[in-house]
Design an enzyme around this catalytic site. Structure first.
Site, PDB file in Angstrom:
ATOM      1  N   ASP A   1      82.686  72.808  88.106  1.00 32.91           N
ATOM      2  CA  ASP A   1      81.969  73.524  89.185  1.00 32.91           C
ATOM      3  C   ASP A   1      80.595  73.974  88.697  1.00 32.91           C
ATOM      4  O   ASP A   1      80.138  75.073  88.982  1.00 32.91           O
ATOM      5  CB  ASP A   1      82.786  74.738  89.656  1.00 32.91           C
ATOM      6  CG  ASP A   1      82.265  75.311  90.972  1.00 32.91           C
ATOM      7  OD1 ASP A   1      81.555  74.585  91.697  1.00 32.91           O
ATOM      8  OD2 ASP A   1      82.553  76.484  91.277  1.00 32.91           O
TER       9      ASP A   1
ATOM     10  N   ASP B   1      82.230  81.327  85.608  1.00 26.00           N
ATOM     11  CA  ASP B   1      83.112  80.810  86.651  1.00 26.00           C
ATOM     12  C   ASP B   1      83.844  79.536  86.205  1.00 26.00           C
ATOM     13  O   ASP B   1      83.744  78.498  86.847  1.00 26.00           O
ATOM     14  CB  ASP B   1      82.251  80.528  87.899  1.00 26.00           C
ATOM     15  CG  ASP B   1      83.058  80.641  89.185  1.00 26.00           C
ATOM     16  OD1 ASP B   1      84.245  80.968  89.106  1.00 26.00           O
ATOM     17  OD2 ASP B   1      82.479  80.395  90.263  1.00 26.00           O
TER      18      ASP B   1
HETATM   19  N1  ATP Z   1      80.428  88.243  82.919  1.00 25.21           N
HETATM   20  C1  ATP Z   1      79.626  88.616  83.916  1.00 25.21           C
HETATM   21  N2  ATP Z   1      78.695  89.583  83.723  1.00 25.21           N
HETATM   22  C2  ATP Z   1      77.886  89.981  84.729  1.00 25.21           C
HETATM   23  N3  ATP Z   1      77.916  89.469  85.976  1.00 25.21           N
HETATM   24  C3  ATP Z   1      78.828  88.493  86.231  1.00 25.21           C
HETATM   25  C4  ATP Z   1      79.724  88.022  85.222  1.00 25.21           C
HETATM   26  N4  ATP Z   1      80.507  87.073  85.757  1.00 25.21           N
HETATM   27  C5  ATP Z   1      80.119  86.939  87.036  1.00 25.21           C
HETATM   28  N5  ATP Z   1      79.112  87.785  87.335  1.00 25.21           N
HETATM   29  C6  ATP Z   1      78.425  87.910  88.638  1.00 25.21           C
HETATM   30  O1  ATP Z   1      79.368  87.707  89.671  1.00 25.21           O
HETATM   31  C7  ATP Z   1      79.011  86.577  90.457  1.00 25.21           C
HETATM   32  C8  ATP Z   1      80.260  85.811  90.880  1.00 25.21           C
HETATM   33  O2  ATP Z   1      80.935  85.384  89.718  1.00 25.21           O
HETATM   34  P1  ATP Z   1      81.740  84.025  89.705  1.00 25.21           P
HETATM   35  O3  ATP Z   1      80.807  82.891  89.936  1.00 25.21           O
HETATM   36  O4  ATP Z   1      82.543  84.008  88.455  1.00 25.21           O
HETATM   37  O5  ATP Z   1      82.707  84.241  90.939  1.00 25.21           O
HETATM   38  P2  ATP Z   1      83.044  83.238  92.144  1.00 25.21           P
HETATM   39  O6  ATP Z   1      84.434  82.826  91.982  1.00 25.21           O
HETATM   40  O7  ATP Z   1      81.987  82.166  92.213  1.00 25.21           O
HETATM   41  O8  ATP Z   1      82.955  84.048  93.396  1.00 25.21           O
HETATM   42  P3  ATP Z   1      82.788  83.350  94.813  1.00 25.21           P
HETATM   43  O9  ATP Z   1      84.032  83.655  95.532  1.00 25.21           O
HETATM   44  O10 ATP Z   1      81.530  83.993  95.336  1.00 25.21           O
HETATM   45  O11 ATP Z   1      82.613  81.873  94.648  1.00 25.21           O
HETATM   46  C9  ATP Z   1      78.037  85.785  89.598  1.00 25.21           C
HETATM   47  O12 ATP Z   1      77.124  85.039  90.366  1.00 25.21           O
HETATM   48  C10 ATP Z   1      77.339  86.871  88.803  1.00 25.21           C
HETATM   49  O13 ATP Z   1      76.297  87.431  89.585  1.00 25.21           O
HETATM   50 MG    MG Z   2      80.672  81.205  91.153  1.00 18.49          MG
END
Ligand code: ATP
Ligand code: MG
Length: 255
Positions: free
Chosen positions: A186, A203
């Site tokens: 992804d 992610d």
């Molecule tokens: N380790 C981290 N530290 C700080 N911010 C984070 C971290 N992990 C994720 N984020 C923030 O959270 C957001 C979403 O994280 P992630 O991409 O892991 O979730 P997601 O599963 O894509 O959520 P969605 O349901 O929106 O697709 C990221 O774009 C970032 O802004």
């Molecule tokens: Mg994401």
């Protein structure tokens, strides 16, 4: 004239409380999730959950504060609204999850463990990903990527100041993942955070082992996504040659 509700007809405290609880249950903090969070506080891992950094369909990410004033990121997967049937595609065919049940809750709990293990696998391979700290039920605690408590932005949000260098770093990370038998599945500008140490890949829940029957397809798609993004920054690279580089057939990144 509006009639005042008699005391008898007013909802009693108990009913009001149940309504609030129901609302909470439909959001990310259902009671078992609250239990996991309170466990984290009791263990002394965190002192508070501060605010949502991002809210999504599958998960919400929160900043949490630790007793020494540092921070963690806490990703909480939604039980109710997650597209759990989509998750299955990335677990079936993964030897680590053979025999996974088709029960929605069980799939989401396995997904949380999967993201934790994938982060661990990437860290062991020296890939730039947040350090995993703890996983329990639908709650994943990891290193907070940010400065002075403010999260870094994603590549999609800020863009790249040095596209050549950033693309090189991302492709080298993908090469290291492949060498560790892993495909992210992804990769896009939305799953890359621009830290002061360069791009970090986040992610990783959808990531699969090479043994997964569709791992090649996912890898080709990841490469196409990232090259499409950097093409907009003026860098053009041949997808086939980059695939050879990532899979170790070629040692050097094509010009
Ligand atoms: N380790 C981290 N530290 C700080 N911010 C984070 C971290 N992990 C994720 N984020 C923030 O959270 C957001 C979403 O994280 P992630 O991409 O892991 O979730 P997601 O599963 O894509 O959520 P969605 O349901 O929106 O697709 C990221 O774009 C970032 O802004
Ligand atoms: Mg994401």
């Amino acid at each position: 004239m509006a009639q005042k509700l008699s005391t008898r007809k007013r909802p009693d405290r108990e009913v009001k409380r149940t309504k609030v609880e129901r609302k909470l249950e439909s959001s990310v903090f259902d009671q078992p999730t609250m239990f996991v969070l309170s466990k984290l506080i009791k263990k002394g891992l965190i002192t508070s959950v501060d605010y949502p950094v991002a809210t999504g369909k599958e998960a919400d990410v929160f900043r949490a504060t630790c007793s020494d004033g540092s921070f963690f990121a806490i990703k909480i997967f939604r039980i109710e609204t997650s597209l759990f049937w989509k998750m299955r595609e990335y677990m079936e065919g993964d030897p680590r999850f053979y025999g996974i049940s088709s029960n929605k809750l069980q799939i989401i709990l396995a997904w949380t463990r999967k993201e934790f293990r994938n982060l661990q696998l990437c860290r062991d391979a020296m890939v730039h990903v947040p350090k995993p700290i703890f996983a329990d039920r639908n709650v994943l605690v990891m290193e907070f990527l940010g400065e002075k408590g403010v999260p870094f932005s994603t590549l999609g949000q800020t863009g790249s100041e040095n596209p050549e260098k950033d693309l090189e770093s991302i492709l080298l990370d993908m090469k290291k993942m492949y060498k560790a038998n892993f495909v992210h599945s992804d990769i896009s500008e939305f799953n890359i955070m621009m830290t002061d140490l360069g791009p970090y890949i986040i992610d990783v829940g959808q990531g699969v082992l090479l043994a997964h029957p569709q791992s090649r397809k996912f890898l080709v798609r990841d490469i196409a996504n990232i090259l499409a993004y950097f093409k907009k920054c003026g860098i053009e690279k041949d997808e086939g040659k980059v695939l050879d580089y990532v899979t170790g057939k070629a040692n050097l990144l094509p010009e």
